[in-house]
Design a protein around this motif. Structure first.
Motif, PDB file in Angstrom:
ATOM      1  N   VAL A   1       7.239 -13.455 -12.384  1.00  0.00           N
ATOM      2  CA  VAL A   1       7.293 -13.338 -13.846  1.00  0.00           C
ATOM      3  C   VAL A   1       6.364 -12.231 -14.314  1.00  0.00           C
ATOM      4  O   VAL A   1       6.708 -11.459 -15.229  1.00  0.00           O
ATOM      5  CB  VAL A   1       6.933 -14.684 -14.503  1.00  0.00           C
ATOM      6  CG1 VAL A   1       6.786 -14.516 -16.006  1.00  0.00           C
ATOM      7  CG2 VAL A   1       8.002 -15.710 -14.195  1.00  0.00           C
ATOM      8  N   ALA A   2       5.198 -12.100 -13.653  1.00  0.00           N
ATOM      9  CA  ALA A   2       4.263 -11.043 -14.049  1.00  0.00           C
ATOM     10  C   ALA A   2       4.911  -9.672 -13.874  1.00  0.00           C
ATOM     11  O   ALA A   2       4.776  -8.792 -14.737  1.00  0.00           O
ATOM     12  CB  ALA A   2       2.986 -11.141 -13.214  1.00  0.00           C
ATOM     13  N   VAL A   3       5.640  -9.487 -12.755  1.00  0.00           N
ATOM     14  CA  VAL A   3       6.334  -8.209 -12.532  1.00  0.00           C
ATOM     15  C   VAL A   3       7.323  -7.950 -13.657  1.00  0.00           C
ATOM     16  O   VAL A   3       7.401  -6.843 -14.211  1.00  0.00           O
ATOM     17  CB  VAL A   3       7.054  -8.224 -11.163  1.00  0.00           C
ATOM     18  CG1 VAL A   3       7.973  -7.018 -11.033  1.00  0.00           C
ATOM     19  CG2 VAL A   3       6.047  -8.240 -10.035  1.00  0.00           C
ATOM     20  N   LEU A   4       8.073  -9.011 -14.027  1.00  0.00           N
ATOM     21  CA  LEU A   4       9.076  -8.846 -15.083  1.00  0.00           C
ATOM     22  C   LEU A   4       8.426  -8.499 -16.417  1.00  0.00           C
ATOM     23  O   LEU A   4       8.905  -7.629 -17.147  1.00  0.00           O
ATOM     24  CB  LEU A   4       9.903 -10.134 -15.220  1.00  0.00           C
ATOM     25  CG  LEU A   4      10.813 -10.440 -14.038  1.00  0.00           C
ATOM     26  CD1 LEU A   4      11.480 -11.788 -14.214  1.00  0.00           C
ATOM     27  CD2 LEU A   4      11.861  -9.355 -13.904  1.00  0.00           C
TER      28      LEU A   4
ATOM     29  N   VAL B   1       8.369   0.057  -6.937  1.00  0.00           N
ATOM     30  CA  VAL B   1       7.136  -0.712  -6.773  1.00  0.00           C
ATOM     31  C   VAL B   1       7.327  -2.119  -7.333  1.00  0.00           C
ATOM     32  O   VAL B   1       6.908  -3.107  -6.718  1.00  0.00           O
ATOM     33  CB  VAL B   1       5.959   0.028  -7.454  1.00  0.00           C
ATOM     34  CG1 VAL B   1       4.733  -0.862  -7.493  1.00  0.00           C
ATOM     35  CG2 VAL B   1       5.653   1.312  -6.723  1.00  0.00           C
ATOM     36  N   ALA B   2       7.993  -2.213  -8.494  1.00  0.00           N
ATOM     37  CA  ALA B   2       8.229  -3.539  -9.086  1.00  0.00           C
ATOM     38  C   ALA B   2       9.023  -4.420  -8.124  1.00  0.00           C
ATOM     39  O   ALA B   2       8.665  -5.578  -7.876  1.00  0.00           O
ATOM     40  CB  ALA B   2       8.969  -3.384 -10.415  1.00  0.00           C
TER      41      ALA B   2
ATOM     42  N   ALA C   1       0.844  -1.199   0.000  1.00  0.00           N
ATOM     43  CA  ALA C   1       0.000   0.000   0.000  1.00  0.00           C
ATOM     44  C   ALA C   1       0.877   1.246   0.000  1.00  0.00           C
ATOM     45  O   ALA C   1       0.609   2.213  -0.723  1.00  0.00           O
ATOM     46  CB  ALA C   1      -0.923  -0.010   1.218  1.00  0.00           C
ATOM     47  N   GLY C   2       1.946   1.212   0.816  1.00  0.00           N
ATOM     48  CA  GLY C   2       2.860   2.353   0.862  1.00  0.00           C
ATOM     49  C   GLY C   2       3.517   2.587  -0.484  1.00  0.00           C
ATOM     50  O   GLY C   2       3.663   3.729  -0.926  1.00  0.00           O
ATOM     51  N   GLY C   3       3.920   1.487  -1.146  1.00  0.00           N
ATOM     52  CA  GLY C   3       4.531   1.619  -2.472  1.00  0.00           C
ATOM     53  C   GLY C   3       3.568   2.242  -3.465  1.00  0.00           C
ATOM     54  O   GLY C   3       3.942   3.131  -4.243  1.00  0.00           O
ATOM     55  N   ALA C   4       2.293   1.804  -3.408  1.00  0.00           N
ATOM     56  CA  ALA C   4       1.294   2.366  -4.318  1.00  0.00           C
ATOM     57  C   ALA C   4       1.083   3.846  -4.027  1.00  0.00           C
ATOM     58  O   ALA C   4       1.038   4.679  -4.950  1.00  0.00           O
ATOM     59  CB  ALA C   4      -0.023   1.604  -4.181  1.00  0.00           C
ATOM     60  N   ALA C   5       1.002   4.194  -2.720  1.00  0.00           N
ATOM     61  CA  ALA C   5       0.811   5.601  -2.358  1.00  0.00           C
ATOM     62  C   ALA C   5       1.993   6.442  -2.819  1.00  0.00           C
ATOM     63  O   ALA C   5       1.836   7.580  -3.271  1.00  0.00           O
ATOM     64  CB  ALA C   5       0.619   5.732  -0.848  1.00  0.00           C
ATOM     65  N   TYR C   6       3.180   5.858  -2.724  1.00  0.00           N
ATOM     66  CA  TYR C   6       4.394   6.559  -3.161  1.00  0.00           C
ATOM     67  C   TYR C   6       4.315   6.851  -4.658  1.00  0.00           C
ATOM     68  O   TYR C   6       4.579   7.974  -5.105  1.00  0.00           O
ATOM     69  CB  TYR C   6       5.607   5.690  -2.851  1.00  0.00           C
ATOM     70  CG  TYR C   6       6.937   6.291  -3.210  1.00  0.00           C
ATOM     71  CD1 TYR C   6       7.540   7.210  -2.363  1.00  0.00           C
ATOM     72  CD2 TYR C   6       7.598   5.931  -4.377  1.00  0.00           C
ATOM     73  CE1 TYR C   6       8.764   7.760  -2.678  1.00  0.00           C
ATOM     74  CE2 TYR C   6       8.824   6.484  -4.701  1.00  0.00           C
ATOM     75  CZ  TYR C   6       9.404   7.391  -3.838  1.00  0.00           C
ATOM     76  OH  TYR C   6      10.614   7.942  -4.154  1.00  0.00           O
ATOM     77  N   ALA C   7       3.917   5.814  -5.418  1.00  0.00           N
ATOM     78  CA  ALA C   7       3.815   6.003  -6.870  1.00  0.00           C
ATOM     79  C   ALA C   7       2.786   7.077  -7.200  1.00  0.00           C
ATOM     80  O   ALA C   7       3.010   7.920  -8.083  1.00  0.00           O
ATOM     81  CB  ALA C   7       3.440   4.676  -7.537  1.00  0.00           C
ATOM     82  N   ILE C   8       1.666   7.087  -6.449  1.00  0.00           N
ATOM     83  CA  ILE C   8       0.639   8.108  -6.703  1.00  0.00           C
ATOM     84  C   ILE C   8       1.194   9.496  -6.378  1.00  0.00           C
ATOM     85  O   ILE C   8       1.004  10.451  -7.138  1.00  0.00           O
ATOM     86  CB  ILE C   8      -0.614   7.810  -5.860  1.00  0.00           C
ATOM     87  CG1 ILE C   8      -1.290   6.541  -6.382  1.00  0.00           C
ATOM     88  CG2 ILE C   8      -1.581   8.985  -5.892  1.00  0.00           C
ATOM     89  CD1 ILE C   8      -2.375   6.011  -5.479  1.00  0.00           C
ATOM     90  N   ALA C   9       1.910   9.605  -5.239  1.00  0.00           N
ATOM     91  CA  ALA C   9       2.469  10.906  -4.850  1.00  0.00           C
ATOM     92  C   ALA C   9       3.439  11.413  -5.911  1.00  0.00           C
ATOM     93  O   ALA C   9       3.416  12.593  -6.292  1.00  0.00           O
ATOM     94  CB  ALA C   9       3.165  10.795  -3.497  1.00  0.00           C
ATOM     95  N   VAL C  10       4.304  10.503  -6.406  1.00  0.00           N
ATOM     96  CA  VAL C  10       5.269  10.915  -7.431  1.00  0.00           C
ATOM     97  C   VAL C  10       4.543  11.282  -8.724  1.00  0.00           C
ATOM     98  O   VAL C  10       4.876  12.279  -9.377  1.00  0.00           O
ATOM     99  CB  VAL C  10       6.300   9.796  -7.675  1.00  0.00           C
ATOM    100  CG1 VAL C  10       7.154  10.111  -8.883  1.00  0.00           C
ATOM    101  CG2 VAL C  10       7.177   9.608  -6.456  1.00  0.00           C
ATOM    102  N   GLY C  11       3.514  10.495  -9.060  1.00  0.00           N
ATOM    103  CA  GLY C  11       2.725  10.817 -10.254  1.00  0.00           C
ATOM    104  C   GLY C  11       2.090  12.192 -10.132  1.00  0.00           C
ATOM    105  O   GLY C  11       2.059  12.978 -11.093  1.00  0.00           O
ATOM    106  N   ALA C  12       1.600  12.529  -8.919  1.00  0.00           N
ATOM    107  CA  ALA C  12       0.990  13.842  -8.713  1.00  0.00           C
ATOM    108  C   ALA C  12       2.018  14.947  -8.874  1.00  0.00           C
ATOM    109  O   ALA C  12       1.744  15.991  -9.472  1.00  0.00           O
ATOM    110  CB  ALA C  12       0.349  13.899  -7.321  1.00  0.00           C
TER     111      ALA C  12
END
Lengths: 549, 154
Positions: free
Chosen positions: A492-495, A102-103, A43-54
Motif C-alpha cells: 500500500v505504501a508503494v501505491l 522501482v515501484a 539496491a540495483g533498482g535504486a542504482a538504476y534510478a540514480i543512473a537515469v536521474g544523472a
C-alpha cells in the motif's frame, strides 16, 4: 582506432545498462539466498534510478547540458559498431520506466507470485528492464531488434509464470504472435539494410536525406517502414494488433503486467516516434497514396504522411475497441487490460497528428502531448495494475463478483486507486489532465473535428469503466473475501507513493512540461542526432586501406 | 534408442564432436565459430549421450553417484551444476565487458596479444575476446543442458 571522446556524459549513457546487467548477474548468483537476492535487486533498482536521474540532469536538463551524448560500445566507431545514444527522448522514456520499475520491484519483494520459477523472478525482472533500457538507448536498428528480443524472452516466461492451463495457453499465443512479429521485424531490417547499406540510425537518416549522393533508391523504404510500424504497433497493442493483450495481461503476475503496460508498450511508442521523426522524417521520397473509397490521397515528400494516416486509423480504432471492451469486463485486470488498448490510442493520435502536419510548432506540441500522455499512462496504469496485485494478494481474487467495499477495509489503498482512476480519466490537477488537455489542444490546432469527437467519446468511455470498476470493487458492502483480508502495508505504501507522484506531476507540471518539450525537440532534431553520433562515411574508407582495424 | 548400434556410434562420434566444438570455440574471435556455436555443438554431444545411454548415465555411469529414481529432475545435482554454469558464464561474460572500463576504455572493448617464438606453434595470438566467448560458451551449455535434461525427463 580512435578513442571515444570521453567525458562523464558519455560514461553516463551506458550506466543504466551496466547497472541492470550487474544486478541481473548478482540476483542470478544468489539464487540460494532469497533475502540477499531481494536486497541486491532493490539496491540495483535504486542504482538504476540514480543512473537515469544523472542522465536526466547532466545530459538533458542542466543549464549547460549538451542535450545529447553518445557511447561507442567496444570502441568501434559509428556506423560499424553499436552506438548508444541518450538524448531528451531516451531520457524521458527511461525516467518513466525507472519510476515504475522501482515501484514494481519494491512491491515484488513483499508478495512473490507463486509458481515454479520463483527463484528466477528477480533475474527475469532485471532482464526485462535490460531489454527496455537497451531499446531506449540504442542508436542501431539491428540492435533495437536484439533488445526487443531480450525484452520478449523475459516476458514469455512471465506470461507463463503461474503455470496453469490458461497461463500456458496465453503464453503459447503470445510466443507465436511475437515470433511472427520478430520475423517481420527482421525482414524489415534486412530490407532497409539492402536498400540503404546501413543500420546505424544516424547514418540511415544521413543517407535518406540525400539518397542521390549515396546512389540509393529510397522508394522501398516507405514500405519497409510500414512493416516496422506494424511490428511496433503489435508491441504497443494498437488495433488491429491488440488481440494478444487481454489474455497476456491477465496471465502475467500483476506487478509484471504493470511493467508490460507501463514500459514495454512504451517501447513500441518510442520506436514509432524515433524512427518516424528522427530517422525517416528527412527522407526524400515522394509519396502519393490514393484512397479510392474516400476520394482522398495521401501525398507528401517524406514517408511521414503515410505513417500519419496509418496511425490515425489504428489509434482511432484502438480508442473505441479498448474503451468499449473495458466497460464490459468482469475483473479488475480485464478492465485495465482493455483500458490499455484505448489509452495507447490516445498516445498514438497526437503522434499521427505530428506526422501529418507540416507546421513545425504543431508537430512539436503534438509530440509533447504524446509524451505527457504516455507518462501519465505509465504512472496511472502502473499504479492500477499494482493495485490489482495488492487486492489479489490480500483477498485472493480480483473478480468483481467477489469484491466490494475495499474502500472501507483499506482507505489508503482505495485513495491510491481513486487517484489513479482520476488520472486515467483526466481530472485536474493530476498528470492525466495535462495529458488529455494537450492531446485535445493538438487535435484542435490541427482542425481535426472528427478526431476531437473520437477523443471525446474515448474520454466518456474512460469515465464509464473507471466509475464501474470503482463502484464494483471499492464501494458497497464488504464481501466475505474482503472482510477477511489483510492488505500488505509495504504494498500500500508503494501505491500511495505512486499516487503522490501522480499528484506531484500534475501540481508541479512546469518542469515536467519542460522535460517533455526537450524530449520532443530531441525527437525532431535529426541534424543534432546525426552530428552527435557522427558516423564515418563508409564509402571514403574504401579508398584507403579499409580502416585501421 | 539405447541400441548397441547407437551406443557404439555415440562412443565414436562424441569425442569428435567435442574436439570440433573446442576448435570452433578457440578460433571464434577471428574466424567463423565462437562461444555460441561451440556451446551448441557441445550440447549436441551431451544430447547424444543422453539418447544413447539414458538420462541418468552422466550421474551414475560417469560421476559414479547414486541417483534417487523418485526425485524430480530439476533437483538432480548435475542439473544444479548446469544452472550454476549458466549463472557463472553470464557473470564471466559481463565481467569481461566491465574490465576495459578499469583501463578507461568503453564497455566490451577487446584487445589481443601476439606471442612470437612459442614452441611448436611458433606464433600464437591471444585475444581478450576469448574470455567473453568463454562466458557465452558457459551460458549456452548451461542453459541448453538445463532445458534438455529437465524437459527430457518430463
Amino acid at each position: 582506432m580512435t578513442a571515444t571522446p570521453g567525458g562523464m556524459e558519455s560514461q553516463l549513457v551506458i550506466a543504466p545498462m551496466v547497472v541492470v546487467l550487474v544486478t541481473a548477474v548478482g540476483s542470478l548468483l544468489l539464487s540460494r539466498r532469497p533475502r540477499a537476492r531481494a536486497a541486491v535487486s532493490i539496491a540495483g533498482g535504486a542504482a538504476y534510478a540514480i543512473a537515469v536521474g544523472a542522465i536526466d540532469w547532466y545530459i538533458v536538463l542542466a543549464p549547460d547540458a549538451p542535450g545529447i551524448a553518445t557511447y561507442q560500445v567496444g570502441d568501434w566507431p559509428a556506423p560499424f559498431g553499436i552506438t548508444l545514444v541518450a538524448d531528451g527522448l531516451s531520457a524521458f522514456m527511461l525516467t518513466m520506466v525507472a519510476v515504475l520499475g522501482v515501484a514494481s520491484l519494491v512491491f515484488s519483494t513483499r508478495h512473490l507470485p507463486g509458481g515454479g520459477g520463483r527463484s528466477y523472478y528477480f533475474p527475469l525482472f532485471h532482464f526485462l528492464a535490460l531489454g527496455v533500457t537497451g531499446a531506449f538507448l540504442t542508436g542501431d536498428l539491428f540492435n533495437l531488434f536484439v533488445w526487443f528480443e531480450v525484452m520478449l524472452m523475459a516476458s514469455y516466461v512471465f506470461v507463463a509464470y503461474s503455470g496453469g492451463p490458461q497461463h500456458t495457453r496465453a503464453a503459447f499465443w503470445y510466443v507465436a504472435l511475437n515470433l511472427l512479429a520478430s520475423a517481420i521485424f527482421l525482414l524489415g531490417v534486412g530490407g532497409i539494410y539492402a536498400t540503404t547499406g546501413t543500420l546505424n540510425m544516424a547514418d540511415l537518416a544521413l543517407r535518406l536525406a540525400d539518397p542521390a549522393a549515396y546512389g540509393l533508391d529510397p522508394v522501398p523504404v516507405v514500405g519497409l517502414l510500414g512493416l516496422l510500424l506494424s511490428v511496433f504497433a503489435i508491441k504497443a497493442g494498437l488495433v488491429p494488433f491488440q488481440f494478444w493483450i487481454p489474455t497476456a495481461y491477465r496471465a502475467a503476475p500483476p506487478q509484471i503486467t504493470a511493467l508490460l503496460a507501463g514500459a514495454t508498450k512504451k517501447v513500441g511508442i518510442y520506436a514509432i516516434i524515433r524512427l518516424s521523426f528522427t530517422v525517416f522524417a528527412g527522407a526524400e521520397v515522394a509519396v502519393d497514396f490514393p484512397i479510392p473509397l474516400l476520394g482522398l490521397s495521401i501525398a507528401g515528400d517524406s514517408p511521414l504522411p503515410f505513417v500519419g494516416a496509418a496511425l490515425f486509423l489504428m489509434a482511432g480504432a484502438s480508442i473505441l475497441v479498448g474503451g468499449i471492451g473495458a466497460v464490459g469486463r468482469d475483473s479488475m485486470e480485464g478492465v485495465f487490460a482493455y483500458s490499455s488498448i484505448g489509452q495507447v490510442g490516445f498516445i498514438a493520435i497526437p503522434v499521427a497528428i505530428a506526422a501529418t502536419t507540416i507546421d513545425p510548432g504543431l508537430r512539436e506540441l503534438a509530440i509533447v502531448a504524446a509524451l505527457v500522455y504516455a507518462l501519465n499512462h505509465t504512472l496511472a496504469k502502473g499504479l492500477l495494475f499494482l493495485a490489482v496485485g495488492a487486492v489479489r494478494s490480500a483477498t485472493g481474487t480480483s473478480r468483481f463478483a467477489d469484491l466490494g467495499g475495499i474502500a472501507s477495509r483499506s482507505p489508503p489503498l482505495a485513495i491510491a486507486v481513486f487517484v489513479g482512476s482520476l488520472a486515467l480519466v483526466g481530472i485536474p490537477p493530476l498528470s492525466g489532465f495535462f495529458g488529455k488537455f494537450l492531446v485535445f489542444e493538438a487535435a484542435a490546432k490541427a482542425r481535426a473535428g472528427s478526431v476531437l469527437v473520437l477523443l471525446l467519446v474515448g474520454s466518456l468511455l474512460t469515465i464509464a469503466y473507471a466509475t464501474r470498476t470503482w463502484n464494483r470493487s471499492f464501494w458497497g458492502a464488504q464481501t466475505d473475501a474482503v472482510e477477511t483480508s489483510t492488505v500488505d502495508s509495504v504494498q500500500v505504501a508503494v501505491l500511495v507513493l505512486l499516487a503522490a507522484t501522480i499528484v506531484a506531476v500534475g501540481v508541479g507540471f512546469e518542469p515536467v512540461y519542460a522535460f517533455a518539450e526537450a524530449a520532443a525537440e530531441a525527437a525532431l532534431d535529426t541534424e543534432g542526432y546525426v552530428d552527435a553520433v557522427d558516423p564515418i562515411d563508409a564509402s571514403e574508407l574504401d579508398d584507403s586501406t579499409g580502416g585501421d582495424h | 534408442m539405447t541400441t548397441v548400434i547407437m551406443r557404439t556410434t555415440a562412443r565414436a562420434i562424441v569425442p569428435i564432436i567435442l574436439v570440433v566444438a573446442i576448435s570452433l570455440f578457440f578460433e571464434g574471435h577471428n574466424l567463423p565459430g565462437g562461444g555460441f556455436i561451440g556451446g551448441v555443438l557441445t550440447v549436441t554431444a551431451f544430447a547424444i549421450i543422453y539418447m544413447a545411454f539414458g538420462l541418468d548415465f552422466l550421474e551414475r555411469g560417469i560421476l559414479g553417484r547414486d541417483v534417487d529414481p523418485g526425485k524430480g529432475p530439476s533437483r538432480d545435482r548435475v542439473v544444479v551444476a548446469y544452472r550454476r554454469l549458466f549463472a557463472y558464464g553470464f557473470a564471466i561474460a559481463v565481467g569481461s565487458g566491465l574490465v576495459p572500463l578499469l583501463f578507461g576504455r568503453p564497455f566490451l572493448t577487446q584487445t589481443y596479444e601476439s606471442l612470437e617464438g612459442v614452441p611448436i606453434y611458433g606464433y600464437l595470438g591471444i585475444a581478450s575476446a576469448l574470455v567473453f566467448d568463454f562466458g557465452v560458451y558457459c551460458v549456452v551449455v548451461g542453459g541448453l543442458l538445463t532445458i534438455l535434461s529437465v524437459v527430457g525427463a518430463e
